[in-house]
Design a protein around this motif. Structure first.
Motif, PDB file in Angstrom:
ATOM      1  N   ASP A   1       0.833  -1.203   0.000  1.00 52.38           N
ATOM      2  CA  ASP A   1       0.000   0.000   0.000  1.00 52.38           C
ATOM      3  C   ASP A   1       0.871   1.257   0.000  1.00 52.38           C
ATOM      4  N   ASN A   2       1.885   1.278   0.828  1.00 52.59           N
ATOM      5  CA  ASN A   2       2.751   2.461   0.912  1.00 52.59           C
ATOM      6  C   ASN A   2       3.542   2.676  -0.367  1.00 52.59           C
TER       7      ASN A   2
ATOM      8  N   GLN B   1       2.519   1.867  -3.321  1.00 52.40           N
ATOM      9  CA  GLN B   1       1.528   2.388  -4.270  1.00 52.40           C
ATOM     10  C   GLN B   1       1.224   3.858  -4.000  1.00 52.40           C
ATOM     11  N   ARG B   2       1.186   4.243  -2.722  1.00 52.23           N
ATOM     12  CA  ARG B   2       0.932   5.654  -2.385  1.00 52.23           C
ATOM     13  C   ARG B   2       2.064   6.550  -2.884  1.00 52.23           C
TER      14      ARG B   2
ATOM     15  N   GLU C   1       1.455   7.010  -6.521  1.00 50.69           N
ATOM     16  CA  GLU C   1       0.312   7.903  -6.751  1.00 50.69           C
ATOM     17  C   GLU C   1       0.706   9.354  -6.493  1.00 50.69           C
TER      18      GLU C   1
ATOM     19  N   GLU D   1      -8.360   1.078  -1.056  1.00 55.72           N
ATOM     20  CA  GLU D   1      -7.267   0.183  -0.678  1.00 55.72           C
ATOM     21  C   GLU D   1      -7.541  -1.160  -1.338  1.00 55.72           C
TER      22      GLU D   1
END
Length: 179
Positions: free
Chosen positions: A73-74, A76-77, A80, A149
């Motif tokens: 997730d991090n 991907q952030r 982004e 998410e």
């Protein structure tokens, strides 16, 4: 003194023998039945142990994968944030993050972990967790309009639900206000 006839002793012996044979055949059938049941029970226990061993092998990495999902997730952030910044600074670093993320996802996929495709799909409570509803005229009610998410499956089991925004039913237009 009365003497028994020779035929009656022989007849009695034959009758006793026939009873003994019938008893032995009955016991034999009973033992054969018990043996077949014991063999079937042993085969069922073996199959169950094989299934448990296969499940253990397939899902052994589930807890590790679950713990690693925030790392994905991090990453991907970071990517982004790069898209919104439109800066050429740190392009090499961001390219490295992109490569790391891709390798990470490929590795998890080799162990049966796959991303749930949620965007544009009908909301499914067994795969998605709705965090909010949004008015969206471009989608029918109950459709996933945004993924906040990503969710993941490991083989056929849910590892983490996709956290999503779902379109809600549009309120009917008030006929009295159109004038």
């Amino acid at each position: 003194m009365t003497m028994s006839s020779p035929h009656s002793i022989e007849d009695e012996a034959v009758a006793t023998e026939a009873t003994d044979v019938a008893t032995l055949l009955s016991e034999n059938a009973s033992l054969k039945d018990r043996l077949l049941r014991a063999l079937a029970d042993a085969e069922n226990a073996r199959r169950q142990a094989d299934r448990k061993a296969e499940d253990t092998r397939k899902f052994a990495v589930a807890e590790l994968a679950r713990e690693l999902l925030p790392v994905i997730d991090n990453l991907q952030r970071v990517l982004e944030a790069r898209k919104t910044a439109q800066s050429s600074e740190n392009d090499a670093l961001l390219e490295g993050v992109e490569t790391t993320l891709r390798l990470f996802l490929q590795t998890l996929e080799r162990f049966g972990v796959k991303k749930i495709v949620a965007s544009g799909q009908r909301f499914d409570p067994s795969l998605h967790e709705a965090l909010m509803e949004a008015d969206d005229a471009s989608h029918p009610p109950g459709m996933v309009t945004q993924v906040l998410e990503d969710g993941y499956m490991i083989h056929d089991r849910l590892l983490r639900p996709a956290r999503v925004v779902v379109s809600k039913k549009q309120p009917p237009m008030d006929q009295g206000s159109i004038l």
